[in-house]
Scaffold this active site. Structure first.
Site, mmCIF file in Angstrom:
data_model
loop_
_atom_site.group_PDB
_atom_site.id
_atom_site.type_symbol
_atom_site.label_atom_id
_atom_site.label_comp_id
_atom_site.label_asym_id
_atom_site.label_seq_id
_atom_site.Cartn_x
_atom_site.Cartn_y
_atom_site.Cartn_z
ATOM 1 N N GLY A 56 0.845 -1.193 0.000
ATOM 2 C CA GLY A 56 0.000 0.000 0.000
ATOM 3 C C GLY A 56 0.876 1.236 0.000
ATOM 4 O O GLY A 56 2.070 1.145 0.307
ATOM 5 N N CYS A 83 5.255 -6.045 1.866
ATOM 6 C CA CYS A 83 5.592 -4.617 1.781
ATOM 7 C C CYS A 83 4.854 -3.825 2.878
ATOM 8 O O CYS A 83 5.165 -3.999 4.045
ATOM 9 C CB CYS A 83 5.294 -4.102 0.377
ATOM 10 N N TYR A 84 3.880 -2.997 2.528
ATOM 11 C CA TYR A 84 3.144 -2.281 3.581
ATOM 12 C C TYR A 84 2.557 -3.284 4.579
ATOM 13 O O TYR A 84 2.562 -3.042 5.795
ATOM 14 C CB TYR A 84 2.018 -1.429 2.975
ATOM 15 N N HIS A 171 8.428 -7.794 -3.066
ATOM 16 C CA HIS A 171 7.178 -8.272 -3.674
ATOM 17 C C HIS A 171 7.383 -9.643 -4.335
ATOM 18 O O HIS A 171 7.833 -9.706 -5.480
ATOM 19 C CB HIS A 171 6.699 -7.261 -4.716
ATOM 20 N N GLU A 173 5.229 -11.505 -5.562
ATOM 21 C CA GLU A 173 4.253 -11.720 -6.631
ATOM 22 C C GLU A 173 4.724 -11.195 -7.991
ATOM 23 O O GLU A 173 4.169 -11.539 -9.027
ATOM 24 C CB GLU A 173 2.909 -11.062 -6.260
ATOM 25 N N ASP A 229 -16.076 -13.746 -22.474
ATOM 26 C CA ASP A 229 -16.818 -14.014 -21.235
ATOM 27 C C ASP A 229 -18.219 -14.568 -21.507
ATOM 28 O O ASP A 229 -18.611 -15.592 -20.945
ATOM 29 C CB ASP A 229 -16.921 -12.744 -20.388
ATOM 30 N N LYS A 368 -9.581 -13.297 -16.008
ATOM 31 C CA LYS A 368 -9.749 -13.481 -17.456
ATOM 32 C C LYS A 368 -9.075 -14.758 -17.974
ATOM 33 O O LYS A 368 -9.671 -15.520 -18.734
ATOM 34 C CB LYS A 368 -9.148 -12.268 -18.175
#
Ligand code: XMP
Length: 512
Positions: A56, A83-84, A171, A173, A229, A368
């Site tokens: 954040g 992180c945050y 991070h 990710e 979709d 997606k």
């Protein structure tokens, strides 16, 4: 639903969806929740196998910054702070967070104490991580061991094994962090005890069972646009309830070359009631003389609902309206509201005058690429499953200024050539969206021995992960040159082709 679940608490970080993607790639279902909603009651109600705090933009020691009920650390649920989220864990549990002597941003060589760590077990002693911070943990809370550091950051990671609390300043990710996915997987498996059994095959099975239970012998109505979709949704519903589904495909006449027929072809053998409405003339009449992009979008949206309602009226009462809502459409962010740049309504907003009892959204939990994987698992053609995004209002917002049938014809032919050349040469695979735009500008050219005064066509091709920011694609000149030559040679009405080399921001992907 019986899946194990990870709860991702969103503190406004920029990589939150990426965290969710990684967790799901590891075969574990997860949901993102804004920190404001993450009270202890709600967390207990969901009973997740683990919790992840995101990054954040704030400093934990400011009063106005997002905080968390300290009780979350006593629930016996493993927590990973990123992180945050790492700083918040340290601060809340009595550690010290301060402004780092130097901000760390980008790739950073990081040391790990793999032998003392759950997250880094069996990973190398040092590797590159992705850092993005100005504050850092200067002292861990009691009970934590430091398991990683960098030259700037004394606590790049800390772990409390007894309480199953883990924190990383970097991070994991982000792709730039080496072994990042392994670290997340280690948290999921070794700390949270996840089975990693979430897959599209198992999702389809459960979804089909749930749909059958909910719908019973009632009827379902679906607006099928031919996009990924709604097509995957039609396929899923077809497997679940077959002929109880009526899929209405409103062909507004702004589809790309042959696309309307391709949609019809794709569904002709499925067990559903497929209705195609050729409404080109109605839409063209509604857009007559209109050049403002937002008015175009609004009128197309309104007309779409009208046509859809008329068709739906012909089949009488239905009980359920199915919508192709997907997860990114419903994720609420932990941080503020974004400005509206374009009114991106998908064609197929909610009709007011269709008599139905309830909306069903069987794809609402999927990203997606998971929707695409589901489409493949259900047996839809690859071409449909991998279709790049196409805006609901279609070519109407790729013709700058007023729309005429002749301009539509020109754009359709030129766009088809551009796409064909990119696909044939193989470069299309690395590009996320590519299309042609018919500008409203005419200029002088020379063809044979004669003067021409024709339209300028713009080609647009972008690379992006989230469509919020984008880079123009670096298509090799010989390919662009071939596209230009073919378009000018084969499409009457165009005598000049330009390539759009603007990023988003400041431009947008579409021209209108
Ligand atoms: P922009 O042009 O805002 O586009 O950078 C971002 C993504 O959204 C798509 N887009 C739309 N999709 N209805 C849609 O369903 C719309 O009115 C619309 N306008 C833009 C665009 O194609 C890109 O993928």
């Amino acid at each position: 639903m019986s899946y194990q679940q990870i709860l991702i608490i969103d503190f406004g970080g920029q990589y939150n969806q990426l965290i969710a993607r990684r967790v799901r790639e590891c075969g574990v279902y997860c949901e993102i929740m804004p920190y404001k909603k993450a009270n202890l009651e709600e967390i207990k109600r969901r009973s997740p196998s683990g919790i992840i705090f995101t990054g954040g933009p704030n400093s934990v020691y400011l009063e106005t910054s997002p905080h968390i009920d300290p009780g979350v650390f006593d629930l016996g649920i493993p927590v990973l702070g990123i992180c945050y989220g790492a700083q918040l864990m340290a601060y809340t549990l009595g550690g010290k967070v301060a402004t780092a002597p130097k901000s760390e941003y980008g790739k950073t060589v990081t040391d790990f104490n793999a032998a003392r760590s759950v997250l880094f077990k069996n990973l190398p002693q040092n590797a590159v991580t992705w850092m993005s911070h100005t504050d850092y943990i200067s002292e861990p809370p009691a009970g934590f061991e430091i398991t990683s550091h960098t030259p700037v950051c004394p606590v790049a990671a800390m772990e409390n094994h007894q309480k199953k609390l883990y924190a990383v300043q970097f991070h994991p990710e982000v792709n730039h962090t080496e072994n990042g996915t392994e670290m997340i997987k280690s948290f999921l498996v070794n700390a949270c005890g996840c089975r990693c059994d979430w897959s599209m095959g198992s999702y389809a099975e459960t979804a089909i069972k749930d749909i059958r239970e909910k719908v019973g012998d009632k009827r379902v109505l679906l607006a099928l646009s031919g996009g990924v979709d709604s097509s995957v949704l039609a396929a899923l519903l077809s497997k679940a309830i077959g002929g109880q589904l009526t899929a209405i495909f409103v062909d507004h006449g702004f589809m790309r070359k042959n696309e309307g027929d391709e949609v019809e072809e794709a569904f002709k053998d499925w067990d559903i009631n497929f209705v195609r409405v050729n409404a080109k003339d109605r839409f063209l009449a509604r857009l007559d003389g209109i050049s403002d992009p937002e008015t175009k979008r609004k009128r197309i949206g309104e007309e779409f609902i009208k046509v859809f309602e008329e068709e739906a009226g012909k089949i009488g009462k239905v009980d359920f309206l199915a919508q192709g809502t997907i997860y990114p459409d419903i994720i609420e962010s932990g941080a503020g509201d974004a400005a509206v740049i374009k009114s991106h309504h998908n064609v197929g907003g909610l009709p007011d005058h269709v008599d139905f009892k309830e909306i069903i959204e069987p794809l609402r939990l999927l990203f997606k690429d998971e929707v695409r994987a589901l489409g493949t698992a259900l047996g839809l053609p690859e071409k449909l499953v991998w279709r790049p995004p196409f805006p609901g209002p279609g070519l109407a917002i790729r013709i700058i200024g007023e729309i005429t049938e002749q301009k539509l014809e020109i754009l359709r032919d030129a766009d088809a050539i551009f796409r064909e050349e990119l696909e044939k040469s193989g470069v299309a695979r690395g590009i996320n969206q590519y299309f042609a735009v018919l500008t409203n500008m005419r200029s002088v050219g020379v063809m044979g021995d004669g003067r021409t005064y024709d339209y300028t066509l713009a080609l647009r091709a972008v690379t992006t992960t989230d469509f919020m920011t984008a880079d123009f694609a670096e298509i090799p000149y010989p390919i662009l040159s071939k596209c230009a030559a073919r378009i000018v040679g084969e499409v009457q009405g165009i005598n000049r082709v330009v390539y759009d080399v603007t990023t988003k921001p400041p431009a947008t992907i579409e021209w209108e």
